[in-house]
Design a protein around this motif. Structure first.
Motif, PDB file in Angstrom:
ATOM      1  N   GLN A  63      12.535  -9.856  -9.058  1.00  0.00           N
ATOM      2  CA  GLN A  63      12.051  -8.703  -9.899  1.00  0.00           C
ATOM      3  C   GLN A  63      10.389  -8.932 -10.310  1.00  0.00           C
ATOM      4  O   GLN A  63      10.015  -8.334 -11.256  1.00  0.00           O
ATOM      5  CB  GLN A  63      12.558  -8.672 -11.217  1.00  0.00           C
ATOM      6  CG  GLN A  63      14.095  -8.120 -10.811  1.00  0.00           C
ATOM      7  CD  GLN A  63      14.231  -6.987 -10.159  1.00  0.00           C
ATOM      8  OE1 GLN A  63      13.620  -5.885 -10.195  1.00  0.00           O
ATOM      9  NE2 GLN A  63      15.249  -6.905  -8.968  1.00  0.00           N
ATOM     10  N   VAL A  64       9.752  -9.724  -9.527  1.00  0.00           N
ATOM     11  CA  VAL A  64       8.274  -9.852  -9.695  1.00  0.00           C
ATOM     12  C   VAL A  64       7.474  -8.726  -9.011  1.00  0.00           C
ATOM     13  O   VAL A  64       7.822  -8.591  -7.804  1.00  0.00           O
ATOM     14  CB  VAL A  64       7.855 -11.067  -9.449  1.00  0.00           C
ATOM     15  CG1 VAL A  64       6.171 -11.417  -9.342  1.00  0.00           C
ATOM     16  CG2 VAL A  64       8.619 -12.087 -10.259  1.00  0.00           C
ATOM     17  N   THR A  65       6.541  -8.116  -9.714  1.00  0.00           N
ATOM     18  CA  THR A  65       5.720  -6.935  -9.067  1.00  0.00           C
ATOM     19  C   THR A  65       4.196  -7.668  -9.036  1.00  0.00           C
ATOM     20  O   THR A  65       3.634  -8.385 -10.289  1.00  0.00           O
ATOM     21  CB  THR A  65       5.615  -5.787  -9.715  1.00  0.00           C
ATOM     22  OG1 THR A  65       6.965  -5.475  -9.823  1.00  0.00           O
ATOM     23  CG2 THR A  65       4.581  -5.019  -9.048  1.00  0.00           C
ATOM     24  N   ILE A  66       3.519  -7.652  -7.896  1.00  0.00           N
ATOM     25  CA  ILE A  66       2.364  -8.118  -7.811  1.00  0.00           C
ATOM     26  C   ILE A  66       1.536  -7.152  -7.169  1.00  0.00           C
ATOM     27  O   ILE A  66       1.753  -6.502  -6.040  1.00  0.00           O
ATOM     28  CB  ILE A  66       2.021  -9.515  -7.004  1.00  0.00           C
ATOM     29  CG1 ILE A  66       2.915 -10.639  -7.326  1.00  0.00           C
ATOM     30  CG2 ILE A  66       0.532  -9.939  -6.768  1.00  0.00           C
ATOM     31  CD1 ILE A  66       3.146 -11.852  -6.678  1.00  0.00           C
ATOM     32  N   GLY A  67       0.519  -6.606  -7.689  1.00  0.00           N
ATOM     33  CA  GLY A  67      -0.466  -5.288  -7.279  1.00  0.00           C
ATOM     34  C   GLY A  67      -1.492  -5.148  -8.072  1.00  0.00           C
ATOM     35  O   GLY A  67      -2.195  -5.919  -8.790  1.00  0.00           O
ATOM     36  N   ARG A  68      -1.815  -3.624  -8.071  1.00  0.00           N
ATOM     37  CA  ARG A  68      -3.054  -3.225  -8.788  1.00  0.00           C
ATOM     38  C   ARG A  68      -2.785  -2.634 -10.128  1.00  0.00           C
ATOM     39  O   ARG A  68      -1.786  -1.610 -10.046  1.00  0.00           O
ATOM     40  CB  ARG A  68      -4.216  -2.694  -8.069  1.00  0.00           C
ATOM     41  CG  ARG A  68      -3.710  -1.490  -7.458  1.00  0.00           C
ATOM     42  CD  ARG A  68      -4.667  -0.860  -6.278  1.00  0.00           C
ATOM     43  NE  ARG A  68      -4.139   0.150  -5.821  1.00  0.00           N
ATOM     44  CZ  ARG A  68      -4.463   1.435  -6.069  1.00  0.00           C
ATOM     45  NH1 ARG A  68      -5.618   1.709  -6.781  1.00  0.00           N
ATOM     46  NH2 ARG A  68      -4.006   2.520  -5.331  1.00  0.00           N
ATOM     47  N   LYS A  69      -3.376  -2.560 -11.128  1.00  0.00           N
ATOM     48  CA  LYS A  69      -3.044  -1.951 -12.299  1.00  0.00           C
ATOM     49  C   LYS A  69      -3.313  -0.463 -12.286  1.00  0.00           C
ATOM     50  O   LYS A  69      -2.971   0.416 -13.122  1.00  0.00           O
ATOM     51  CB  LYS A  69      -3.600  -2.368 -13.645  1.00  0.00           C
ATOM     52  CG  LYS A  69      -5.194  -2.468 -13.867  1.00  0.00           C
ATOM     53  CD  LYS A  69      -5.154  -3.186 -14.962  1.00  0.00           C
ATOM     54  CE  LYS A  69      -6.818  -3.535 -15.157  1.00  0.00           C
ATOM     55  NZ  LYS A  69      -7.143  -4.563 -16.260  1.00  0.00           N
TER      56      LYS A  69
END
Length: 143
Positions: A63-69
Motif C-alpha cells: 500500500q505504498v504510493t510514490i509520486g508527486r504531490k
C-alpha cells in the motif's frame, strides 16, 4: 527474489505489467530500480510514478504510493522533476512519498513510517513518521 520482484524486473514487457495487476502493483517501465529491490508482503497496492529512481536494497511494503504531490496539475504545468530514493531506504506499509518542485531526495538509509505522508527531501539515516511526516529520530544501525 520473489515472484513480484521478478515481474517488476521484467516490467518493460506488457505481459509482466499485466501479471502485476492482480496484486494492484503499478510500476511503470520508466522507473529506475537498483539491485536487491524487495517488495515485502508482495508489495500489494504499490503505486509508483514514472519519474522515480530507486536505489539499491530498497524495501517497499504494501500500500505504498510514490509520486508527486501536485497530481491535480497536468504533467506539463508541474514543477516536479524527479523523486530519488537512496540506497537502503525502507518504506513501511501505507506510506506516501510525494515529491514537490524540482528533485525530491530521500536520503540513504531513511525509514518512512507506516501511513506517513512525506512531502519533502530527507537527510541520510533519518526516521520520518506522521501526517504530515516529520523527523522523529535517526537510524543508529547504519551510521
Amino acid at each position: 527474489m520473489g515472484v513480484p520482484e521478478k515481474l517488476v524486473a521484467w516490467r518493460r514487457h506488457r505481459w509482466a505489467r499485466l501479471a502485476l495487476m492482480p496484486l494492484n502493483i503499478s510500476i511503470p517501465a520508466k522507473v529506475e530500480i537498483g539491485r536487491e529491490f524487495r517488495l515485502v508482503h508482495y508489495g500489494m497496492g504499490t503505486v509508483i510514478y514514472p519519474d522515480v529512481t530507486i536505489g539499491d536494497r530498497v524495501r517497499i511494503y504494501h500500500q505504498v504510493t510514490i509520486g508527486r504531490k501536485d497530481a491535480h496539475v497536468s504533467r506539463e504545468d508541474s514543477p516536479f522533476e524527479r523523486l530519488v530514493i537512496g540506497d537502503d531506504v525502507v518504506l513501511f506499509p501505507g506510506c506516501k512519498v510525494l515529491g514537490g518542485a524540482g528533485v525530491t531526495r530521500i536520503g540513504r538509509g531513511t525509514l518512512v513510517g507506516a501511513n506517513a505522508v512525506l512531502m519533502n527531501s530527507t537527510g541520510e539515516n533519518e526516521i520520518w513518521a506522521g501526517n504530515p511526516a516529520r523527523l522523529v529520530g535517526r537510524r543508529r544501525d547504519l551510521d
